[in-house]
Design a protein around this motif. Structure first.
Motif, PDB file in Angstrom:
ATOM      1  N   VAL A 188       0.863  -1.177   0.000  1.00  0.00           N
ATOM      2  CA  VAL A 188       0.000   0.000   0.000  1.00  0.00           C
ATOM      3  C   VAL A 188       0.899   1.227   0.000  1.00  0.00           C
ATOM      4  O   VAL A 188       2.090   1.133   0.301  1.00  0.00           O
ATOM      5  CB  VAL A 188      -0.951   0.031   1.224  1.00  0.00           C
ATOM      6  N   LYS A 189       0.345   2.373  -0.333  1.00  0.00           N
ATOM      7  CA  LYS A 189       1.141   3.603  -0.289  1.00  0.00           C
ATOM      8  C   LYS A 189       1.368   4.061   1.147  1.00  0.00           C
ATOM      9  O   LYS A 189       2.428   4.569   1.480  1.00  0.00           O
ATOM     10  CB  LYS A 189       0.457   4.715  -1.088  1.00  0.00           C
ATOM     11  N   ASN A 194      -5.749   4.146   8.985  1.00  0.00           N
ATOM     12  CA  ASN A 194      -5.871   4.835   7.707  1.00  0.00           C
ATOM     13  C   ASN A 194      -5.026   4.086   6.695  1.00  0.00           C
ATOM     14  O   ASN A 194      -3.901   3.680   7.001  1.00  0.00           O
ATOM     15  CB  ASN A 194      -5.359   6.273   7.817  1.00  0.00           C
ATOM     16  N   VAL A 195      -5.557   3.920   5.505  1.00  0.00           N
ATOM     17  CA  VAL A 195      -4.804   3.239   4.448  1.00  0.00           C
ATOM     18  C   VAL A 195      -5.013   3.960   3.122  1.00  0.00           C
ATOM     19  O   VAL A 195      -6.123   4.389   2.804  1.00  0.00           O
ATOM     20  CB  VAL A 195      -5.195   1.742   4.337  1.00  0.00           C
ATOM     21  N   GLU A 196      -3.918   4.126   2.387  1.00  0.00           N
ATOM     22  CA  GLU A 196      -3.987   4.631   1.017  1.00  0.00           C
ATOM     23  C   GLU A 196      -3.492   3.508   0.115  1.00  0.00           C
ATOM     24  O   GLU A 196      -2.370   3.022   0.264  1.00  0.00           O
ATOM     25  CB  GLU A 196      -3.131   5.878   0.822  1.00  0.00           C
ATOM     26  N   THR A 197      -4.343   3.098  -0.803  1.00  0.00           N
ATOM     27  CA  THR A 197      -3.998   1.992  -1.692  1.00  0.00           C
ATOM     28  C   THR A 197      -3.030   2.457  -2.777  1.00  0.00           C
ATOM     29  O   THR A 197      -2.801   3.658  -2.955  1.00  0.00           O
ATOM     30  CB  THR A 197      -5.261   1.416  -2.364  1.00  0.00           C
ATOM     31  N   LEU A 198      -2.491   1.507  -3.499  1.00  0.00           N
ATOM     32  CA  LEU A 198      -1.600   1.826  -4.617  1.00  0.00           C
ATOM     33  C   LEU A 198      -2.346   2.556  -5.735  1.00  0.00           C
ATOM     34  O   LEU A 198      -1.724   3.199  -6.576  1.00  0.00           O
ATOM     35  CB  LEU A 198      -0.944   0.547  -5.148  1.00  0.00           C
ATOM     36  N   GLU A 199      -3.679   2.476  -5.726  1.00  0.00           N
ATOM     37  CA  GLU A 199      -4.499   3.202  -6.707  1.00  0.00           C
ATOM     38  C   GLU A 199      -4.867   4.600  -6.216  1.00  0.00           C
ATOM     39  O   GLU A 199      -5.680   5.288  -6.825  1.00  0.00           O
ATOM     40  CB  GLU A 199      -5.795   2.422  -6.992  1.00  0.00           C
ATOM     41  N   ASN A 200      -4.299   5.026  -5.082  1.00  0.00           N
ATOM     42  CA  ASN A 200      -4.504   6.356  -4.488  1.00  0.00           C
ATOM     43  C   ASN A 200      -5.858   6.540  -3.806  1.00  0.00           C
ATOM     44  O   ASN A 200      -6.254   7.663  -3.526  1.00  0.00           O
ATOM     45  CB  ASN A 200      -4.298   7.481  -5.519  1.00  0.00           C
ATOM     46  N   ALA A 201      -6.570   5.468  -3.535  1.00  0.00           N
ATOM     47  CA  ALA A 201      -7.825   5.562  -2.787  1.00  0.00           C
ATOM     48  C   ALA A 201      -7.488   5.585  -1.299  1.00  0.00           C
ATOM     49  O   ALA A 201      -6.595   4.873  -0.841  1.00  0.00           O
ATOM     50  CB  ALA A 201      -8.734   4.385  -3.106  1.00  0.00           C
ATOM     51  N   ARG A 202      -8.201   6.407  -0.555  1.00  0.00           N
ATOM     52  CA  ARG A 202      -7.962   6.528   0.886  1.00  0.00           C
ATOM     53  C   ARG A 202      -9.176   6.033   1.663  1.00  0.00           C
ATOM     54  O   ARG A 202     -10.320   6.353   1.330  1.00  0.00           O
ATOM     55  CB  ARG A 202      -7.686   7.980   1.260  1.00  0.00           C
ATOM     56  N   TYR A 203      -8.889   5.258   2.713  1.00  0.00           N
ATOM     57  CA  TYR A 203      -9.932   4.675   3.542  1.00  0.00           C
ATOM     58  C   TYR A 203      -9.506   4.699   5.009  1.00  0.00           C
ATOM     59  O   TYR A 203      -8.329   4.803   5.324  1.00  0.00           O
ATOM     60  CB  TYR A 203     -10.160   3.195   3.180  1.00  0.00           C
ATOM     61  N   SER A 223      -8.463  -3.177  -3.855  1.00  0.00           N
ATOM     62  CA  SER A 223      -7.194  -2.816  -4.483  1.00  0.00           C
ATOM     63  C   SER A 223      -6.605  -3.979  -5.279  1.00  0.00           C
ATOM     64  O   SER A 223      -5.899  -4.821  -4.720  1.00  0.00           O
ATOM     65  CB  SER A 223      -6.194  -2.363  -3.408  1.00  0.00           C
ATOM     66  N   PRO A 224      -6.849  -4.007  -6.596  1.00  0.00           N
ATOM     67  CA  PRO A 224      -6.222  -5.034  -7.418  1.00  0.00           C
ATOM     68  C   PRO A 224      -4.691  -4.974  -7.337  1.00  0.00           C
ATOM     69  O   PRO A 224      -4.024  -6.002  -7.387  1.00  0.00           O
ATOM     70  CB  PRO A 224      -6.707  -4.716  -8.834  1.00  0.00           C
ATOM     71  N   SER A 225      -4.145  -3.795  -7.161  1.00  0.00           N
ATOM     72  CA  SER A 225      -2.694  -3.654  -7.072  1.00  0.00           C
ATOM     73  C   SER A 225      -2.152  -4.266  -5.793  1.00  0.00           C
ATOM     74  O   SER A 225      -1.025  -4.764  -5.764  1.00  0.00           O
ATOM     75  CB  SER A 225      -2.279  -2.185  -7.158  1.00  0.00           C
ATOM     76  N   SER A 244       0.723  -7.054  -5.948  1.00  0.00           N
ATOM     77  CA  SER A 244       1.964  -6.818  -5.219  1.00  0.00           C
ATOM     78  C   SER A 244       2.226  -7.936  -4.221  1.00  0.00           C
ATOM     79  O   SER A 244       3.342  -8.455  -4.132  1.00  0.00           O
ATOM     80  CB  SER A 244       1.892  -5.467  -4.501  1.00  0.00           C
ATOM     81  N   PHE A 245       1.208  -8.306  -3.485  1.00  0.00           N
ATOM     82  CA  PHE A 245       1.345  -9.362  -2.485  1.00  0.00           C
ATOM     83  C   PHE A 245       1.717 -10.688  -3.142  1.00  0.00           C
ATOM     84  O   PHE A 245       2.616 -11.394  -2.687  1.00  0.00           O
ATOM     85  CB  PHE A 245       0.041  -9.487  -1.685  1.00  0.00           C
TER      86      PHE A 245
END
Length: 111
Positions: A26-27, A45-54, A92-94, A98-99
């Motif tokens: 993740v980012k 808090n998490v920001e995915t590799l697709e830049n989505a924040r949750y 997050s498909p990315s 990645s995993f």
């Protein structure tokens, strides 16, 4: 039956273990500094590799999305995931790619 199985320090340690497990996929992932953690839950808090924040919540029931931005608890949902991997795979498909790439590299190294 009470949801409380860890003290506040225990939840912090659990959160840190999760962060260490997924941080390379993740980012950004961190404990929320604005949502109050308790002895029955902690917020990440998490920001995915697709830049989505949750924001997601960890309780004894599992992991669930509770916010559609950092430090938010604005989503009503009872959809809990057993692992952070399942939760992140759902958005997050990315993350999944990645995993799997890292796992594949580790398996090839063991040969």
């Amino acid at each position: 039956m009470s949801e409380r199985i860890l003290d506040t320090q225990g939840w912090q340690e659990e959160a840190q273990a999760i962060i260490n497990d997924v941080k390379d996929h993740v980012k950004l992932i961190e404990v929320s500094k604005h949502l109050q953690s308790t002895d029955s839950r902690i917020y990440l808090n998490v920001e995915t590799l697709e830049n989505a924040r949750y924001t997601f919540e960890l309780t004894v029931q599992g992991f669930r999305f509770c916010g559609d931005s950092f430090d938010s608890n604005n989503l009503e949902n009872d959809n809990y995931f057993e692992t952070p991997y399942a939760l992140l795979n759902s958005v997050s498909p990315s993350f999944k790619n990645s995993f799997m790439d890292v796992l594949f590299q580790k398996l090839n190294y063991c040969k």
